[in-house]
Design a protein around this motif. Structure first.
Motif, PDB file in Angstrom:
ATOM      1  N   ARG A   1       0.824  -1.212   0.000  1.00  0.00           N
ATOM      2  CA  ARG A   1       0.000   0.000   0.000  1.00  0.00           C
ATOM      3  C   ARG A   1       0.856   1.258   0.000  1.00  0.00           C
ATOM      4  O   ARG A   1       0.441   2.297  -0.524  1.00  0.00           O
ATOM      5  CB  ARG A   1      -0.956  -0.006   1.198  1.00  0.00           C
ATOM      6  N   THR A   2       2.038   1.162   0.595  1.00  0.00           N
ATOM      7  CA  THR A   2       2.944   2.309   0.557  1.00  0.00           C
ATOM      8  C   THR A   2       3.367   2.601  -0.880  1.00  0.00           C
ATOM      9  O   THR A   2       3.592   3.757  -1.241  1.00  0.00           O
ATOM     10  CB  THR A   2       4.166   2.052   1.455  1.00  0.00           C
TER      11      THR A   2
ATOM     12  N   PHE B   1       1.285   5.158  -2.505  1.00  0.00           N
ATOM     13  CA  PHE B   1       1.172   6.360  -1.661  1.00  0.00           C
ATOM     14  C   PHE B   1       0.582   7.566  -2.384  1.00  0.00           C
ATOM     15  O   PHE B   1      -0.231   8.298  -1.839  1.00  0.00           O
ATOM     16  CB  PHE B   1       2.544   6.726  -1.085  1.00  0.00           C
ATOM     17  N   LEU B   2       0.983   7.773  -3.635  1.00  0.00           N
ATOM     18  CA  LEU B   2       0.569   8.995  -4.333  1.00  0.00           C
ATOM     19  C   LEU B   2      -0.820   8.896  -4.952  1.00  0.00           C
ATOM     20  O   LEU B   2      -1.349   9.887  -5.430  1.00  0.00           O
ATOM     21  CB  LEU B   2       1.573   9.322  -5.438  1.00  0.00           C
ATOM     22  N   ARG B   3      -1.375   7.690  -4.966  1.00  0.00           N
ATOM     23  CA  ARG B   3      -2.618   7.513  -5.719  1.00  0.00           C
ATOM     24  C   ARG B   3      -3.844   7.817  -4.882  1.00  0.00           C
ATOM     25  O   ARG B   3      -3.876   7.580  -3.681  1.00  0.00           O
ATOM     26  CB  ARG B   3      -2.681   6.080  -6.257  1.00  0.00           C
ATOM     27  N   LYS B   4      -4.863   8.355  -5.547  1.00  0.00           N
ATOM     28  CA  LYS B   4      -6.103   8.688  -4.840  1.00  0.00           C
ATOM     29  C   LYS B   4      -7.263   7.780  -5.279  1.00  0.00           C
ATOM     30  O   LYS B   4      -8.298   7.756  -4.648  1.00  0.00           O
ATOM     31  CB  LYS B   4      -6.483  10.152  -5.122  1.00  0.00           C
TER      32      LYS B   4
END
Lengths: 289, 235
Positions: free
Chosen positions: B99-100, B103-106
């Motif tokens: 999941r890290t 990180f940048l995804r929404k």
């Protein structure tokens, strides 16, 4: 005898709660920034003075003053990150020396603003919860315990369950690999400094009505915090909390049954024993230390 | 070209590590950089993801200039890097590591779908999703590192020595995975000491020698090149 044991345990739980807040912040800063923040005791002191300035001098409600202490000292943490640690990144020794300089600045500012006298501020409440004839706890201490428990739980939730919490832990474990995941190490450093400093400030603010406040009170706080994080294993938040409890019980019991000086000696001896028997601390692992 | 390095040079202090390297990565292809120890392969890859400053030259990704950007900004453009030595987060669980990577995804739904996709591709990661990453074997950690990079939904995957320190059976498994990933349309830049493996997988290859570009060409041609055969394939 049972009463004395129960009463001393309650006192130890109180001590453990505010020591945990200080130690966890120190560990968080060390983990993410790689810097040992010597000014951590002075951040605690700054939190106490926020309560002096707002609650004692200006009649602001106590818990508002505590929240202000958290935020004000958290902002001091951001200032340290921007002005000291960011320019000295990749130079942990430089960061350490800069934090020593910063602690002197904070002490001098406290002297300038409030003088060197001890501050005793009016109690928040005189209420006492009585469990039995000789077992009781002042409500003011319950406030500290409950707040510490709530804040540490919130921090645990943040670190284990949220995206930014993962980012913080990732930066602590491997900053370069974290950057490769799109994590801004500067941003995680700012979050760690705000939380770490803010927790120290909040501990100082919460305990302000229960202790005597002076510009040099940070010394004993930082020594205690160092013992605790070394015993717990530098870099381990769980270790810091557990070691706070161990240290608080040992210290409080020795103080009660013998005296305070012996308690300080015992605390340091505890650290030495851990360093000899398990140099990585109770929760530390070799590759992280 | 999806990713293009034009004449880049990188120094470590006063020592020049790579000089005037030009590399092109076409969309959907596997490009490999081979060479001996200290030839500058890792340096080239680290320059691509912004971890090393350029002494000269330019890097373009999808027409945009990306050199000089911080590594965390370059990831956002769609360049994912599987670093040498895997560099997974040892004290985080397998799922937290993955999941890290996102990180940048929404796009929450797509993240869950991609996580499922990684778990399907690497069933052992699913079995161990709640386990701390450092408790896994080297091969599993390599799969985790690849999975983590895929979670950023990249357009190009930079892989640094994915076969390093792994048993031959696992290396074969990793090779199949790289092919599968590529078949889904992802471009791959593969840095390898294992030249046999690299030339087998790649469409196009570059050979680095002590910081200079020695040779380049379609992988099949380099495979038959006498110098390459002698120096890197041991034939």
């Amino acid at each position: 005898m049972f009463e004395l044991l129960a009463q001393t345990s309650l006192n130890a739980i109180y001590a453990a709660s505010y020591i945990s807040l200080v130690a966890v912040g120190l560990v968080l800063i060390f983990g993410v920034m790689g810097v040992i923040n010597f000014a951590h005791g002075e951040l605690f002191m700054a939190g106490s003075y926020v309560v002096v300035a707002l609650y004692a001098d200006r009649m602001v409600p106590f818990f508002v003053a505590v929240a202000a202490g958290l935020i004000f000292v958290g902002l001091l943490g951001l200032l340290m990150e921007r002005a000291l640690f960011r320019p000295l990144r990749d130079n942990p020794l430089g960061g350490l020396v800069a934090s020593i300089g910063f602690l002197m600045v904070l002490q001098a500012l406290a002297v300038l603003g409030f003088g060197v006298r001890m501050e005793h501020i009016p109690p928040v409440t005189q209420d006492v919860i009585r469990f039995a004839d000789k077992i009781s706890i002042p409500v003011a201490r319950v406030y500290v315990i409950v707040t510490a428990f709530v804040m540490l739980s919130a921090l645990w939730y943040f670190l284990k369950r949220t995206r930014f919490g993962w980012a913080l832990r990732a930066s602590a474990q491997d900053p370069e690999a974290a950057a490769l995941q799109g994590i801004s190490v500067t941003q995680t450093a700012m979050i760690a400094m705000f939380i770490g400093a803010g927790f120290a400030g909040m501990a100082g603010a919460l305990t302000a009505p229960l202790i005597s406040i002076n510009p040099h009170m940070g010394h004993s706080v930082i020594i205690t915090a160092f013992i605790v994080i070394i015993v717990g294993g530098v870099g381990s938040l769980e270790g810091a909390v557990l070691a706070s409890v161990v240290y608080a019980f040992v210290h409080t019991f020795v103080t009660t049954f013998f005296d305070g000086v012996l308690a300080d000696i015992t605390g340091l001896a505890l650290m030495l024993i851990v360093l000899i028997v398990k140099p990585t601390g109770l929760f530390g692992s070799a590759d992280r230390a | 070209m999806l990713l293009e390095l034009r004449d880049i040079s990188v120094n470590y202090g006063k020592i020049s590590a790579i000089r005037n390297i030009s590399i092109g990565v076409p969309e959907g292809q596997i490009v490999t950089i081979i060479g001996g120890n200290g030839a500058g392969k890792t340096t080239t890859l680290r320059a691509m993801s912004g971890m090393l400053p350029l002494q000269g030259g330019e890097i373009y990704f999808d027409g945009k200039r990306v050199d000089g950007m911080a590594p965390h900004k370059i990831v956002a453009h769609g360049i994912a890097h599987v670093p040498e030595g895997r560099r997974i987060f040892p004290d985080m669980t397998v799922e937290e590591n993955l999941r890290t990577g996102a990180f940048l995804r929404k796009d929450k739904d797509k993240i869950e779908a991609d996580l499922e996709d990684v778990f399907n591709r690497f069933p052992r990661l699913r079995e161990r999703r709640r386990q701390r990453a450092q408790t896994m074997s080297g091969g599993e950690q390599q799969m985790l590192a690849i999975g983590r990079a895929l979670m950023s939904d990249p357009r190009v995957l930079l892989m640094d020595e994915p076969s390093m320190g792994l048993a031959p059976v696992i290396v074969e498994e990793i090779a199949v995975i790289i092919e599968e990933i590529n078949q889904r349309g992802l471009s791959v830049v593969l840095v390898e000491q294992n030249a046999v493996l690299a030339l087998e997988l790649a469409n196009y290859a570059y050979v680095l020698e002590t910081g200079n570009m020695a040779l380049e060409g379609p992988a099949s041609e380099l495979h038959d090149n006498e110098h390459v055969r002698a120096a890197y394939l041991g034939l």
